[in-house]
Design an enzyme around this catalytic site. Structure first.
Site, PDB file in Angstrom:
ATOM      1  N   GLY B  72     -15.763 -24.310   7.318  1.00 67.54           N
ATOM      2  CA  GLY B  72     -15.724 -23.152   8.201  1.00 67.54           C
ATOM      3  C   GLY B  72     -16.279 -23.476   9.581  1.00 67.54           C
ATOM      4  N   THR B  73     -17.311 -24.288   9.617  1.00 70.46           N
ATOM      5  CA  THR B  73     -17.922 -24.672  10.890  1.00 70.46           C
ATOM      6  C   THR B  73     -16.911 -25.405  11.769  1.00 70.46           C
ATOM      7  OG1 THR B  73     -20.141 -24.746   9.975  1.00 70.46           O
ATOM      8  CG2 THR B  73     -19.743 -26.111  11.917  1.00 70.46           C
ATOM      9  N   GLN B 178     -16.304 -15.089   5.100  1.00 68.59           N
ATOM     10  CA  GLN B 178     -16.880 -14.260   4.033  1.00 68.59           C
ATOM     11  C   GLN B 178     -15.902 -13.240   3.444  1.00 68.59           C
ATOM     12  OE1 GLN B 178     -19.566 -14.719   2.419  1.00 68.59           O
ATOM     13  NE2 GLN B 178     -20.662 -16.156   3.734  1.00 68.59           N
ATOM     14  N   THR B 236      -7.410 -38.392   8.225  1.00 66.00           N
ATOM     15  CA  THR B 236      -6.730 -38.315   6.930  1.00 66.00           C
ATOM     16  C   THR B 236      -7.178 -37.073   6.170  1.00 66.00           C
ATOM     17  OG1 THR B 236      -6.512 -40.694   6.841  1.00 66.00           O
ATOM     18  CG2 THR B 236      -6.387 -39.541   4.730  1.00 66.00           C
ATOM     19  N   CYS B 324     -38.570 -20.102   6.682  1.00 63.39           N
ATOM     20  CA  CYS B 324     -39.794 -20.743   7.144  1.00 63.39           C
ATOM     21  C   CYS B 324     -39.513 -22.228   7.322  1.00 63.39           C
ATOM     22  CB  CYS B 324     -40.887 -20.550   6.102  1.00 63.39           C
ATOM     23  SG  CYS B 324     -42.437 -21.315   6.536  1.00 63.39           S
TER      24      CYS B 324
END
Lengths: 131, 384
Positions: B72-73, B178, B236, B324
């Site tokens: 997706g990125t 999503q 590829t 965190c």
């Protein structure tokens, strides 16, 4: 993130959790960057800790380190506890991942503050002429 | 021994057994390079093109409008940079709660001289189409808005935004990672020119995704090399992955309609159960316009990582809203943008349900959450 079995045990079954009535020393430590807050209460006899209790807001490691630190404190002299190093806290929970070292820092900070508070109160009650 | 309950389907999903079966021959039997002219290559090529057909059919678009990527990125990067670089300058519109793949790509474009408007959202996490309309400038070259937010699940008014983009002749990119395979997407009806979708959110393998590029969309390649994917994405192809994605889409096309109401009911059972047993809890995101499986909860005055750890020890996998890292806690930027107060935002937990989730799972989570939150609040000093 992998936590030690000791850490998990303290998180699952925290020792000495909760407030203490009429303590001989109270101290807090805050880690502003992550908003963690630990507070320790100490009961002292003959300059030694007989009981330590805690209240903590924070992530699992900070809660576990607080629990472990109460066991660490029991039986220790106040002067010794006022110099508590974070490495001792870290060792008491079986080590901490690099990104959770702050847990030991905030707990050591709070415990040192509690020990100093107890020393101060003790000093006050033992003023010359009062004993 | 505790049961194991996975409620992190927005992060990733288990590969569907039918998908595994479809992929297996493409590791050792049909292993050829799909660019090769011989029979080994042709077998691999056939696998890719069948997958492309399934996806094109599912989205009701042309086969040649589908490009395969590594995730997706990459799809988001390809869409946004591809359109921007083809124009060399201009203004982009996106929202404050996009995935980092969109936000950081836009921030990168700002360093290269592009202007970006990050529109605000309301308390439910929804973009106001009028905000988009107001943000449009004569030099606006792209509008990029996600279909649904991964953290809180709010479904954005894509149809309205698409209509505005079309009226103004501005290309419209939708990050549908999503929603693809979970809720209906009408690519033409929504006026979408570019659509990012992924495989591992819909019971396909990781490392493969796609981008729909409407025919005629002016853009350039951002990855250079061979002539793959009609010269739009060099490299590829991940043949087993693409075959898996194609099969996953085929399965979703068959199952998603029946699954959505079942998962929605479980999601609501979770919220009802938790809110009946735990005081000071709130549900984030839109009450109804929300992904079927997403339930984002904030527990006041409890740190989210301690809840995640506590549930993990019960065999339950959920994700923490506040992260965190190196001793710095950052409350979720999505919740901050929604105006959730810090003492609530620090205690956010996302539960995302999926096809394998059962009513027993939900009841076990509800039974586990209530005493855990109570215990963590008891441990907490008065100030917290």
């Amino acid at each position: 993130m992998a936590y030690s079995a000791t850490l998990i045990d303290h998180f699952r079954n925290p020792r000495n959790a909760g407030i203490m009535r009429d303590p001989d020393g109270v101290g807090e430590g805050e880690y502003k960057e992550c908003m963690d807050l630990a507070r320790f209460y100490l009961r002292v006899s003959d300059g030694r800790v007989v009981e330590a209790r805690f209240q903590t807001y924070g992530c699992g490691p900070t809660i576990a380190a607080s629990s472990a630190a109460t066991e660490l404190a029991a039986g220790q002299g106040l002067e010794e506890l006022a110099a508590l190093h974070e490495a001792s806290v870290e060792a008491a929970v079986g080590g901490l991942p690099e990104e959770r070292r702050h847990a030991a820092e905030v707990v050591a900070l709070a415990m040192r503050a509690a020990a100093r508070d107890a020393l101060m109160r003790l000093g006050t009650t033992r003023r010359p002429g009062m004993a | 021994m505790h049961p194991r309950v996975y409620l992190d389907h927005n992060a990733s999903t288990p590969v569907h057994p039918e998908v595994v079966q479809a992929m297996l021959p493409y590791f050792s039997e049909r292993f050829g390079n799909p660019s090769s002219v011989h029979g080994f290559g042709r077998e691999a090529r056939e696998g890719i093109e069948t997958a492309r057909e399934h996806i094109a059919h599912f989205l009701r678009v042309g086969k040649e409008e589908i490009v395969f990527t590594s995730g997706g990125t990459e799809s988001d990067n390809m869409a946004i940079k591809g359109v921007a670089m083809a124009r060399r300058q201009g203004h982009l519109i996106t929202s404050q709660i996009e995935h980092h793949a969109v936000l950081r790509t836009c921030q990168n474009l700002e360093t290269l001289g592009f202007d970006v408007t990050y529109v605000a959202i309301d308390g439910f996490g929804a973009v106001d189409p009028d905000e988009i309309r107001r943000a449009i400038r004569p030099d606006t070259i792209l509008i990029s808005i996600m279909h649904a937010n991964s953290e809180v699940g709010t479904i954005e008014p894509i149809r309205e935004i698409g209509r505005i983009a079309r009226e103004r002749g501005i290309p419209f990119h939708v990050d549908a990672v999503q929603t693809f395979g979970k809720v209906a997407i009408d690519v033409d009806g929504f006026g979408i020119d570019l659509l990012s979708f992924s495989s591992h959110k819909i019971y396909g393998p990781k490392g493969v995704a796609g981008l729909f590029i409407r025919r005629g969309t002016k853009m350039v390649s951002v990855q250079h090399g061979g002539e793959h994917e009609r010269r739009r994405r060099a490299g590829t192809e991940n043949v087993p992955g693409i075959v898996g994605l194609g099969k996953a889409v085929e399965v979703r096309a068959r199952d998603m309609e029946a699954e959505a109401p079942r998962v929605t009911a479980l999601r609501d059972r979770l919220w009802q159960g938790v809110s009946a047993r735990v005081p000071d809890v709130r549900l984030n995101g839109h009450p109804t316009e929300r992904l079927p499986g997403t339930c984002n909860l904030c527990f006041k005055n409890v740190e989210s990582e301690s809840i995640v750890l506590g549930l993990d020890l019960k065999g339950i996998g959920v994700s923490a809203g506040s992260a965190c890292t190196s001793g710095n806690v950052e409350p979720s930027y999505v919740l901050v943008a929604m105006g959730v107060p810090l003492d609530w935002a620090m205690g956010s937990v996302r539960c995302s349900l999926g096809r394998g989730t059962t009513a027993e799972d939900i009841d076990y989570v509800v039974e586990s959450v209530a005493p855990l939150v109570g215990k963590l609040r008891d441990l907490s000093p008065a100030k917290a």
